[in-house]
Design a protein around this motif. Structure first.
Motif, PDB file in Angstrom:
ATOM      1  N   LEU A 162     -27.034   8.132  43.178  1.00  0.00           N
ATOM      2  CA  LEU A 162     -27.927   7.428  42.256  1.00  0.00           C
ATOM      3  C   LEU A 162     -29.325   8.022  42.232  1.00  0.00           C
ATOM      4  O   LEU A 162     -30.010   7.948  41.201  1.00  0.00           O
ATOM      5  CB  LEU A 162     -27.984   5.942  42.633  1.00  0.00           C
ATOM      6  CG  LEU A 162     -26.688   5.158  42.379  1.00  0.00           C
ATOM      7  CD1 LEU A 162     -26.821   3.731  42.882  1.00  0.00           C
ATOM      8  CD2 LEU A 162     -26.326   5.173  40.889  1.00  0.00           C
ATOM      9  N   ILE A 168     -29.054  10.744  39.658  1.00  0.00           N
ATOM     10  CA  ILE A 168     -28.925  10.140  38.322  1.00  0.00           C
ATOM     11  C   ILE A 168     -30.275   9.591  37.863  1.00  0.00           C
ATOM     12  O   ILE A 168     -30.694   9.801  36.716  1.00  0.00           O
ATOM     13  CB  ILE A 168     -27.872   9.011  38.329  1.00  0.00           C
ATOM     14  CG1 ILE A 168     -26.480   9.562  38.672  1.00  0.00           C
ATOM     15  CG2 ILE A 168     -27.860   8.289  36.983  1.00  0.00           C
ATOM     16  CD1 ILE A 168     -25.962  10.605  37.724  1.00  0.00           C
ATOM     17  N   ASP A 169     -30.971   8.893  38.751  1.00  0.00           N
ATOM     18  CA  ASP A 169     -32.275   8.323  38.396  1.00  0.00           C
ATOM     19  C   ASP A 169     -33.290   9.413  38.074  1.00  0.00           C
ATOM     20  O   ASP A 169     -34.126   9.246  37.176  1.00  0.00           O
ATOM     21  CB  ASP A 169     -32.793   7.452  39.541  1.00  0.00           C
ATOM     22  CG  ASP A 169     -32.014   6.152  39.675  1.00  0.00           C
ATOM     23  OD1 ASP A 169     -31.341   5.761  38.705  1.00  0.00           O
ATOM     24  OD2 ASP A 169     -32.081   5.540  40.763  1.00  0.00           O
ATOM     25  N   LEU A 190     -32.502  10.519  34.504  1.00  0.00           N
ATOM     26  CA  LEU A 190     -32.842   9.493  33.524  1.00  0.00           C
ATOM     27  C   LEU A 190     -34.356   9.358  33.372  1.00  0.00           C
ATOM     28  O   LEU A 190     -34.860   9.167  32.257  1.00  0.00           O
ATOM     29  CB  LEU A 190     -32.229   8.152  33.933  1.00  0.00           C
ATOM     30  CG  LEU A 190     -30.699   8.071  33.850  1.00  0.00           C
ATOM     31  CD1 LEU A 190     -30.215   6.729  34.386  1.00  0.00           C
ATOM     32  CD2 LEU A 190     -30.214   8.283  32.417  1.00  0.00           C
ATOM     33  N   ASP A 191     -35.081   9.455  34.470  1.00  0.00           N
ATOM     34  CA  ASP A 191     -36.544   9.407  34.406  1.00  0.00           C
ATOM     35  C   ASP A 191     -37.097  10.631  33.693  1.00  0.00           C
ATOM     36  O   ASP A 191     -38.012  10.545  32.871  1.00  0.00           O
ATOM     37  CB  ASP A 191     -37.136   9.318  35.818  1.00  0.00           C
ATOM     38  CG  ASP A 191     -36.871   7.979  36.479  1.00  0.00           C
ATOM     39  OD1 ASP A 191     -36.532   7.009  35.765  1.00  0.00           O
ATOM     40  OD2 ASP A 191     -36.982   7.907  37.719  1.00  0.00           O
ATOM     41  N   LEU A 234     -25.131  12.240  30.952  1.00  0.00           N
ATOM     42  CA  LEU A 234     -26.559  12.517  31.100  1.00  0.00           C
ATOM     43  C   LEU A 234     -27.079  13.311  29.899  1.00  0.00           C
ATOM     44  O   LEU A 234     -28.159  13.024  29.372  1.00  0.00           O
ATOM     45  CB  LEU A 234     -26.816  13.290  32.395  1.00  0.00           C
ATOM     46  CG  LEU A 234     -26.720  12.482  33.684  1.00  0.00           C
ATOM     47  CD1 LEU A 234     -26.722  13.407  34.894  1.00  0.00           C
ATOM     48  CD2 LEU A 234     -27.867  11.477  33.779  1.00  0.00           C
ATOM     49  N   PRO A 261     -30.245   2.487  29.834  1.00  0.00           N
ATOM     50  CA  PRO A 261     -30.330   3.314  31.051  1.00  0.00           C
ATOM     51  C   PRO A 261     -29.614   2.689  32.246  1.00  0.00           C
ATOM     52  O   PRO A 261     -28.888   3.377  32.973  1.00  0.00           O
ATOM     53  CB  PRO A 261     -31.833   3.430  31.290  1.00  0.00           C
ATOM     54  CG  PRO A 261     -32.431   3.292  29.937  1.00  0.00           C
ATOM     55  CD  PRO A 261     -31.580   2.267  29.240  1.00  0.00           C
ATOM     56  N   ALA A 262     -29.794   1.373  32.434  1.00  0.00           N
ATOM     57  CA  ALA A 262     -29.130   0.708  33.547  1.00  0.00           C
ATOM     58  C   ALA A 262     -27.619   0.713  33.356  1.00  0.00           C
ATOM     59  O   ALA A 262     -26.854   0.912  34.312  1.00  0.00           O
ATOM     60  CB  ALA A 262     -29.638  -0.724  33.679  1.00  0.00           C
ATOM     61  N   ARG A 318     -26.334   4.193  34.056  1.00  0.00           N
ATOM     62  CA  ARG A 318     -26.349   4.428  35.509  1.00  0.00           C
ATOM     63  C   ARG A 318     -25.100   3.829  36.145  1.00  0.00           C
ATOM     64  O   ARG A 318     -24.421   4.469  36.961  1.00  0.00           O
ATOM     65  CB  ARG A 318     -27.619   3.794  36.075  1.00  0.00           C
ATOM     66  CG  ARG A 318     -27.910   4.037  37.530  1.00  0.00           C
ATOM     67  CD  ARG A 318     -29.239   3.381  37.864  1.00  0.00           C
ATOM     68  NE  ARG A 318     -29.723   3.690  39.206  1.00  0.00           N
ATOM     69  CZ  ARG A 318     -29.552   2.914  40.250  1.00  0.00           C
ATOM     70  NH1 ARG A 318     -28.870   1.775  40.129  1.00  0.00           N
ATOM     71  NH2 ARG A 318     -30.041   3.261  41.428  1.00  0.00           N
ATOM     72  N   LEU A 343     -21.781   5.847  37.828  1.00  0.00           N
ATOM     73  CA  LEU A 343     -21.311   5.542  39.176  1.00  0.00           C
ATOM     74  C   LEU A 343     -19.829   5.162  39.142  1.00  0.00           C
ATOM     75  O   LEU A 343     -19.050   5.563  40.016  1.00  0.00           O
ATOM     76  CB  LEU A 343     -22.135   4.414  39.785  1.00  0.00           C
ATOM     77  CG  LEU A 343     -21.763   4.001  41.225  1.00  0.00           C
ATOM     78  CD1 LEU A 343     -21.924   5.175  42.190  1.00  0.00           C
ATOM     79  CD2 LEU A 343     -22.624   2.820  41.671  1.00  0.00           C
TER      80      LEU A 343
END
Length: 205
Positions: A97, A100-101, A104-105, A171, A192-193, A196, A200
């Motif tokens: 994660l 992934i974060d 995404l950021d 992504l 986004p959530a 994510r 996963l």
């Protein structure tokens, strides 16, 4: 495009590295904000505050400059991923994660989203850009494979490869929705959530 070359003398001093870095940063920003068609050697020189001949001392042509920008972008992403993994907890889920974060950021920043969209478009018509873009995607899949196998030890190689590719594809597709300047839709505020969680799930299921 041709592989970029820097004048060897320009690499022997800190000033040379600093100037080359400033040139690449200016070219990267121009590419992200205005696109490849607007990128010019003279425009980059003006942004950096140097003469055209000075810029050509480091990057003789626009092709050389573009090659350097794409290669540097590739290297910077890998360095950022490595740093994020080093700082992440040891738990496999947290490491997955964390990466992934990061993506995404990063896709929310104008510089990165604009640049990635431009590179993706350029890769459809320029052989060098296509090779570098494929290298970026291949490296991203390799990173995902390593993270997924931590989550699912013993996963069959074919299944591992497909899961990694699916996560990278998700992504990649998020650029369309997260890139700065794209239309905002209130019904997609939680996208986004949700993405994510979906990525996963792809890794785990």
């Amino acid at each position: 495009m041709h592989k970029h070359t820097l004048n060897k003398a320009s690499q022997t001093t800190d000033k040379g590295y600093e100037r080359a870095g400033a040139i690449l940063a200016a070219a990267r920003a121009m590419l992200a904000e205005q696109g490849f068609a607007a990128l010019s050697m003279r425009g980059v020189a003006q942004q950096v505050g140097c003469s055209l001949s000075t810029l050509q001392h480091y990057f003789p042509s626009k092709d050389d400059l573009m090659a350097a920008v794409l290669t540097a972008t590739f290297d910077n992403y890998q360095a950022a991923i490595d740093a994020r993994l080093q700082a992440a907890p040891t738990a496999a889920k947290a490491r997955f994660l964390a990466v992934i974060d990061y993506f995404l950021d990063d896709l929310r920043t104008p510089a990165s989203s604009g640049l990635l969209l431009e590179i993706a478009a350029l890769a459809t018509r320029d052989p060098f850009a296509a090779r570098v873009y494929d290298q970026m995607m291949t490296r991203a899949r390799r990173t995902m494979r390593k993270l997924i196998i931590e989550l699912k030890p013993g996963l069959a190689p074919d299944a591992l490869e497909l899961r990694a590719a699916l996560v990278v594809a998700q992504l990649h597709g998020m650029m369309v929705f997260l890139a700065q300047g794209r239309p905002a839709h209130r019904e997609l505020a939680t996208l986004p959530a949700a993405a994510r969680a979906a990525m996963l799930a792809i890794a785990l299921d």
